[in-house]
Design a protein around this motif. Structure first.
Motif, PDB file in Angstrom:
ATOM      1  N   GLU A  99       0.819  -1.215   0.000  1.00  0.00           N
ATOM      2  CA  GLU A  99       0.000   0.000   0.000  1.00  0.00           C
ATOM      3  C   GLU A  99       0.851   1.263   0.000  1.00  0.00           C
ATOM      4  O   GLU A  99       0.324   2.375  -0.065  1.00  0.00           O
ATOM      5  CB  GLU A  99      -0.911   0.012   1.230  1.00  0.00           C
ATOM      6  N   GLY A 295      -8.974  -5.080   6.253  1.00  0.00           N
ATOM      7  CA  GLY A 295      -9.656  -3.976   5.592  1.00  0.00           C
ATOM      8  C   GLY A 295      -9.976  -2.851   6.550  1.00  0.00           C
ATOM      9  O   GLY A 295      -9.819  -1.661   6.220  1.00  0.00           O
ATOM     10  N   ASN A 299      -8.452   1.072   6.459  1.00  0.00           N
ATOM     11  CA  ASN A 299      -9.326   2.249   6.514  1.00  0.00           C
ATOM     12  C   ASN A 299      -9.019   3.123   7.721  1.00  0.00           C
ATOM     13  O   ASN A 299      -9.154   4.351   7.659  1.00  0.00           O
ATOM     14  CB  ASN A 299     -10.783   1.812   6.539  1.00  0.00           C
ATOM     15  N   HIS A 305      -9.332   7.784   2.350  1.00  0.00           N
ATOM     16  CA  HIS A 305      -9.495   6.967   1.143  1.00  0.00           C
ATOM     17  C   HIS A 305     -10.057   5.599   1.527  1.00  0.00           C
ATOM     18  O   HIS A 305      -9.375   4.575   1.411  1.00  0.00           O
ATOM     19  CB  HIS A 305      -8.159   6.812   0.408  1.00  0.00           C
ATOM     20  N   PRO A 306     -11.292   5.568   2.005  1.00  0.00           N
ATOM     21  CA  PRO A 306     -11.873   4.294   2.454  1.00  0.00           C
ATOM     22  C   PRO A 306     -12.097   3.341   1.296  1.00  0.00           C
ATOM     23  O   PRO A 306     -12.352   3.751   0.165  1.00  0.00           O
ATOM     24  CB  PRO A 306     -13.200   4.727   3.088  1.00  0.00           C
ATOM     25  N   ARG A 307     -11.966   2.054   1.602  1.00  0.00           N
ATOM     26  CA  ARG A 307     -12.242   1.027   0.611  1.00  0.00           C
ATOM     27  C   ARG A 307     -13.241   0.027   1.178  1.00  0.00           C
ATOM     28  O   ARG A 307     -13.438  -0.041   2.407  1.00  0.00           O
ATOM     29  CB  ARG A 307     -10.968   0.323   0.138  1.00  0.00           C
ATOM     30  N   GLU A 308     -13.860  -0.725   0.291  1.00  0.00           N
ATOM     31  CA  GLU A 308     -14.835  -1.715   0.726  1.00  0.00           C
ATOM     32  C   GLU A 308     -14.142  -2.796   1.541  1.00  0.00           C
ATOM     33  O   GLU A 308     -13.085  -3.300   1.158  1.00  0.00           O
ATOM     34  CB  GLU A 308     -15.541  -2.340  -0.473  1.00  0.00           C
TER      35      GLU A 308
END
Length: 319
Positions: A99, A295, A299, A305-308
């Motif tokens: 990341e 996950g 977050n 920049h949140p992700r599912e």
């Protein structure tokens, strides 16, 4: 006609060159940021430790790493009882490095003078001893990276060291976020010795050999009502100015009850991995390998920049 043909040919050549440059640039970007394999099980750290005793998990402890503008704060990983810098972080070290984070981990509270594998069993000495090691390590990370703060991701006992550091070891101005996997803010009615036994048996250390290993002094400090837990709670758990995220599992067999890790606060977010995902059976160990928990961690570290967050089956222990 010939002049028009030349113009056409030049246009075709220019188009081909543009395509080649685009492909080359894409390939260069790919080579610049190699993707490390990310296991899907907490126990993936065991073969790493067996193959490279005392080493670092892939993606961690690159002392030439310089934080990016996107992720200016390095991430320090703090293992749980019986864990180590490599065996505890086979999932998170490569995940975070992929990341774009600078990632660091240490083994604290172990017995470095003992031969391997005894010296790879961390979190055994009194908690203040381990926290002093954490403090020195954070200073080394800040000096190496030039960053002003780090973020900390802790697992189990590591969550207590993170907060011990910011509350009582001068770390409040050096930490931006604390993300806790299986924390125990109220202590536990269970026993961390169970976790230690699992960790050592996975490394091939049988019960007879375990009997000769010094007792875990930190374990008793994690019990509900201990002097350490009472001190931590005496004026409130949380330190102002630090963002806290607590990630717990209903199937935690070490932190008893699991709600010990749920602590309300204006600067805290509390998460139970099974909320909205009943097929995640993460226990105290495998929550540090669960893709769903990971996950939530990503977050928490990068809320802009949140992700599912995925939901998939996770088995106890193995993940």
């Amino acid at each position: 006609m010939q002049r028009g043909g030349n113009v056409h040919r030049r246009g075709v050549v220019a188009g081909i060159l543009s395509l080649v440059l685009v492909l080359w640039a894409g390939a260069g970007a790919a080579f610049a940021q190699p993707i490390l394999p990310v296991p899907d099980s907490f126990l993936a750290g065991v073969p790493l430790e067996l193959d490279n005793p005392g080493g670092s998990a892939p993606g961690s402890n690159d002392w030439s790493c310089l934080p990016s503008d996107a992720h200016p704060e390095p991430v320090v990983l703090l293992h749980g009882t019986g864990g180590a810098q490599q065996s505890n972080w086979a999932v998170y070290a490569p995940l975070l490095a992929n990341e774009g984070y600078c990632v660091y981990a240490l083994t604290y509270g172990n017995f470095p003078d003992q031969p391997w594998p005894m010296n790879a069993i961390g979190g055994m000495k009194p908690i203040d001893v381990g926290t002093a090691q954490v403090s020195a390590f954070v200073d080394r990370v800040l000096a190496s990276t030039g960053a002003s703060k780090v973020d900390i991701v802790g697992h189990s006992q590591g969550t207590m060291h993170a907060n011990n550091y910011v509350k009582f070891f001068g770390g409040a101005d050096k930490v931006g976020k604390i993300v806790s996997l299986a924390p125990l803010w109220q202590g536990t009615y269970g026993t961390e010795q169970v976790s230690i036994g699992k960790s050592m048996r996975s490394l091939g250390i049988d019960d007879e050999v375990q009997a000769g290993i010094p007792a875990c002094e930190a374990c008793m400090q994690l019990l509900h009502g201990s002097a350490f837990i009472d001190r931590m709670r005496s004026d409130g758990i949380y330190v102002p100015g630090i963002d806290y995220t607590n990630i717990t599992t209903r199937y935690d067999e070490i932190v008893v009850p699991y709600t010990s890790g749920i602590e309300p606060g204006p600067n805290a977010t509390n998460i139970v991995v099974q909320d909205g995902c009943e097929q995640d059976f993460s226990d105290h160990v495998s929550v540090a390998g669960s893709a769903r928990a990971a996950g939530f961690v990503l977050n928490a570290l990068d809320p802009d920049h949140p992700r599912e967050v995925p939901c998939r089956f996770v088995a106890p222990v193995a993940g």
